[in-house]
Design a protein around this motif. Structure first.
Motif, PDB file in Angstrom:
ATOM      1  N   VAL A   1       0.773  -1.085   0.002  1.00  0.00           N
ATOM      2  CA  VAL A   1       0.078   0.133  -0.032  1.00  0.00           C
ATOM      3  C   VAL A   1       0.652   1.438  -0.033  1.00  0.00           C
ATOM      4  O   VAL A   1       0.586   2.286  -0.642  1.00  0.00           O
ATOM      5  CB  VAL A   1      -0.825  -0.017   1.265  1.00  0.00           C
ATOM      6  N   VAL A   2       1.942   1.044   0.742  1.00  0.00           N
ATOM      7  CA  VAL A   2       3.128   2.228   0.619  1.00  0.00           C
ATOM      8  C   VAL A   2       4.278   1.454   0.148  1.00  0.00           C
ATOM      9  O   VAL A   2       4.658   0.646   0.825  1.00  0.00           O
ATOM     10  CB  VAL A   2       3.432   2.637   1.968  1.00  0.00           C
ATOM     11  N   ASP A   3       4.854   1.984  -1.165  1.00  0.00           N
ATOM     12  CA  ASP A   3       5.837   1.389  -1.597  1.00  0.00           C
ATOM     13  C   ASP A   3       7.213   2.189  -1.718  1.00  0.00           C
ATOM     14  O   ASP A   3       7.116   3.252  -2.514  1.00  0.00           O
ATOM     15  CB  ASP A   3       5.368   1.302  -2.933  1.00  0.00           C
TER      16      ASP A   3
ATOM     17  N   CYS B   1      -4.462   5.934  -2.193  1.00  0.00           N
ATOM     18  CA  CYS B   1      -3.097   6.075  -2.746  1.00  0.00           C
ATOM     19  C   CYS B   1      -1.905   5.449  -1.664  1.00  0.00           C
ATOM     20  O   CYS B   1      -0.733   5.408  -1.892  1.00  0.00           O
ATOM     21  CB  CYS B   1      -2.937   7.391  -3.298  1.00  0.00           C
ATOM     22  N   GLY B   2      -2.575   5.282  -0.242  1.00  0.00           N
ATOM     23  CA  GLY B   2      -1.517   4.922   0.702  1.00  0.00           C
ATOM     24  C   GLY B   2      -1.111   6.193   1.542  1.00  0.00           C
ATOM     25  O   GLY B   2      -0.389   5.815   2.548  1.00  0.00           O
TER      26      GLY B   2
ATOM     27  N   THR C   1      -2.133   5.461   5.380  1.00  0.00           N
ATOM     28  CA  THR C   1      -1.173   4.396   6.063  1.00  0.00           C
ATOM     29  C   THR C   1       0.117   4.875   5.997  1.00  0.00           C
ATOM     30  O   THR C   1       0.737   4.680   7.212  1.00  0.00           O
ATOM     31  CB  THR C   1      -0.967   3.231   4.897  1.00  0.00           C
ATOM     32  N   CYS C   2       0.817   5.828   5.239  1.00  0.00           N
ATOM     33  CA  CYS C   2       2.108   6.316   5.569  1.00  0.00           C
ATOM     34  C   CYS C   2       1.897   7.222   7.110  1.00  0.00           C
ATOM     35  O   CYS C   2       2.954   7.031   7.700  1.00  0.00           O
ATOM     36  CB  CYS C   2       2.581   7.329   4.640  1.00  0.00           C
TER      37      CYS C   2
ATOM     38  N   GLY D   1       0.759   4.456  -4.087  1.00  0.00           N
ATOM     39  CA  GLY D   1       1.894   3.983  -2.952  1.00  0.00           C
ATOM     40  C   GLY D   1       2.955   4.775  -2.992  1.00  0.00           C
ATOM     41  O   GLY D   1       4.053   4.463  -2.256  1.00  0.00           O
TER      42      GLY D   1
END
Length: 348
Positions: free
Chosen positions: A20-22, A42-43, A46-47, A214
């Motif tokens: 999800v976070v890349d 887009c993440g 989560t970030c 992400g």
């Protein structure tokens, strides 16, 4: 200006569908307001949760003021990170008064002094007169300021803001945004804002990271990412734009459907270009070649400006002008560039 927050190759996946976070990397400087801007999913949230310590990191690291707070092998609890968090729904305690909400996290201050300090912070956010009310007696904007007061009261190194203005109506959102920015700047605090609202990020942040699927596609000041987007996604996500392909021969000028146009840099080969509608204007045809004459197919009058939709050959272009440039549907026009087109990353 020194870096306060360092995010390095941050990665998180919740299942086998992919991260999800890349491999996210960015930094936030001292006394800087930084925004993570991107569409839903887009993440970005989560970030934020990884930085706050609400989620464990799969790969990469998070450091604040040089101290490692999170990595695959290290996890400092959220309450021990020196970070304030303002939630999207404010998350105020409904059974506590405003002043008790703010005093709740002041565990490092002697109990008899907590309310005195909490009242000082409330006064700084303009909420001193509401200290004895319950959250249910406050408007959305007032609750927002109380939530901010609670977040900054323990004097955190960094304040994290998760879509903090999304529950407010348009007029209140703008005024609250200005107030919160002023409070953060006066307090000399660093802040990381997560939002999907382009106007919010552009007006609130000192720098912006535009996220997509992400990854970060571009980092820069609001002016840099808006006027000089690097990718098609950034150009389109930050506002309306006109995209077109052109053949460059090594210089900084290309010939397009609109005629000769300057580029923001030298280029060679097929290039994907972007030019904002406000960087174009309309004129009446005079001695132009017939291929350069377009037709107004629609107009949107907005008071202070007008948006025109112009058909030129097989392409449609958007043009924003001030309200003194008057054309009607079916009028023949010539589109004139006022600024250089920006070359985007794309396949040649």
């Amino acid at each position: 200006m020194k870096k306060l927050l360092e995010v390095t190759n941050l990665t998180k996946a919740f299942d086998e569908s992919g991260p999800v976070v890349d491999a996210l990397s960015f930094s936030v400087r001292e006394e800087e307001i930084f925004a993570l801007l991107g569409p839903s999913g887009c993440g970005k949230t989560t970030c934020l949760r990884l930085i706050a310590g609400f989620e464990h990191i799969d790969q990469g690291s998070v450091s604040i003021a040089g101290e490692m707070l999170g990595s695959p092998t290290k996890h400092i609890a959220p309450q021990d990170r020196g970070v304030g968090f303002v939630f999207q729904d404010y998350a105020l305690f409904p059974h506590l008064s405003v002043i008790d909400n703010v005093a709740f996290g002041l565990t490092d201050i002697p109990k008899q002094k907590r309310n005195v300090y909490a009242e000082e912070v409330l006064c700084r956010t303009g909420m001193g007169d509401y200290k004895d009310r319950n959250p249910s007696e406050l408007s959305g904007g007032q609750q927002q300021r109380v939530a901010l007061a609670r977040a900054i009261a323990p004097k955190p190194k960094l304040v994290l803001l998760d879509e903090p203005f999304s529950n407010l109506d348009a007029m209140l959102r703008e005024s609250t945004r200005k107030e919160v920015r002023a409070i953060l700047k006066k307090a000399g605090m660093s802040a990381l804002l997560v939002t999907h609202d382009q106007e919010e990020a552009l007006s609130f942040a000192d720098r912006i990271a535009v996220m997509n699927e992400g990854k970060i596609e571009q980092v820069g000041t609001p002016e840099e990412v808006y006027y000089h987007p690097k990718t098609q996604f950034v150009a389109q996500f930050l506002g309306r734009t006109n995209l077109f392909w052109a053949r460059a021969s090594g210089g900084s000028e290309v010939h397009t459907n609109l005629g000769p146009m300057n580029l923001n840099c030298k280029a060679k080969g097929n290039v994907l270009c972007s030019i904002r509608p406000e960087h174009l204007t309309l004129e009446k045809p005079t001695t132009q070649h017939p291929d350069e004459i377009g037709t107004v197919v629609a107009r949107e009058f907005k008071g202070h400006d007008i948006t025109y939709h112009v058909q030129l050959k097989e392409e449609k272009y958007l043009v924003h002008t001030d309200n003194r440039v008057i054309f009607e549907p079916n009028d023949e026009v010539v589109i004139k560039p006022l600024e250089s087109a920006v070359i985007l990353e794309g396949k040649n």
